[in-house]
Enzyme design. Sequence first.
Site, PDB file in Angstrom:
ATOM      1  N   ALA A  98      -1.364   4.709  -3.091  1.00  0.00           N
ATOM      2  CA  ALA A  98      -2.744   5.150  -3.364  1.00  0.00           C
ATOM      3  C   ALA A  98      -3.192   6.178  -2.336  1.00  0.00           C
ATOM      4  O   ALA A  98      -3.824   7.185  -2.681  1.00  0.00           O
ATOM      5  CB  ALA A  98      -3.686   3.949  -3.369  1.00  0.00           C
ATOM      6  N   ALA A 105      -0.498  -4.327  -7.277  1.00  0.00           N
ATOM      7  CA  ALA A 105      -1.590  -5.079  -6.642  1.00  0.00           C
ATOM      8  C   ALA A 105      -2.268  -4.269  -5.545  1.00  0.00           C
ATOM      9  O   ALA A 105      -1.614  -3.797  -4.616  1.00  0.00           O
ATOM     10  CB  ALA A 105      -1.069  -6.385  -6.059  1.00  0.00           C
ATOM     11  N   GLY A 123       2.838  -1.521  -0.169  1.00  0.00           N
ATOM     12  CA  GLY A 123       3.375  -0.448  -0.997  1.00  0.00           C
ATOM     13  C   GLY A 123       2.314   0.229  -1.841  1.00  0.00           C
ATOM     14  O   GLY A 123       2.271   1.464  -1.943  1.00  0.00           O
ATOM     15  N   CYS A 124       1.442  -0.553  -2.423  1.00  0.00           N
ATOM     16  CA  CYS A 124       0.391   0.004  -3.283  1.00  0.00           C
ATOM     17  C   CYS A 124      -0.627   0.791  -2.472  1.00  0.00           C
ATOM     18  O   CYS A 124      -1.144   1.810  -2.938  1.00  0.00           O
ATOM     19  CB  CYS A 124      -0.276  -1.099  -4.087  1.00  0.00           C
ATOM     20  SG  CYS A 124       0.867  -1.870  -5.263  1.00  0.00           S
ATOM     21  N   THR A 125      -0.891   0.342  -1.253  1.00  0.00           N
ATOM     22  CA  THR A 125      -1.794   1.088  -0.372  1.00  0.00           C
ATOM     23  C   THR A 125      -1.169   2.421   0.004  1.00  0.00           C
ATOM     24  O   THR A 125      -1.837   3.461  -0.042  1.00  0.00           O
ATOM     25  CB  THR A 125      -2.134   0.260   0.881  1.00  0.00           C
ATOM     26  OG1 THR A 125      -2.788  -0.942   0.461  1.00  0.00           O
ATOM     27  CG2 THR A 125      -3.032   1.032   1.826  1.00  0.00           C
TER      28      THR A 125
END
Length: 158
Positions: free
Chosen positions: A51, A41, A46-48
């Site tokens: 990325a 998401a 975590g995804c930020t």
Amino acid sequence: MTERLVPGVTAPAFALPNASGGTTALADFAGHNVVVYFYPAASTPGCTKQACDFRDNLASLQSAGYQVVGISPDPVAKLAKFAAIEELPFPLLSDEDHSVAEAYASWGEKKNYGKTYQGLIRSTLVIDGAGKVSLAQYNVRATGHVAKLRRDLNIDPS
């Protein structure tokens, strides 16, 4: 769940809407190595982190001959906002029906706080210029993953 991909198999073809309003296909990278990473998401911690790690290491990945593509089940509008806020210079693709994630064995059973559900499995696959999987990593951690990937690909950490 689809059987996990292994090095040497042909990567499943895909064409998905991207955060820029167009479409990005695996075929767009023919003749080039591409890192395809699946994340659950956009705009979550975590995804930020993951990325931004790809963003911060993009120059060295590209110098070594790798392009980067991120895929999540988020809608295009959310991806566009995420890409703008985090200044992500690589394509983010929307796989809302998770058909591509399923083809890459990146969608399946997950457990969190004692609950079992179907969701995106954080995964990274490296596909060579001939469209073959050269590296497949499943259940990767968001933090430190890009550094590990660079080590696995023998990319100088400069």
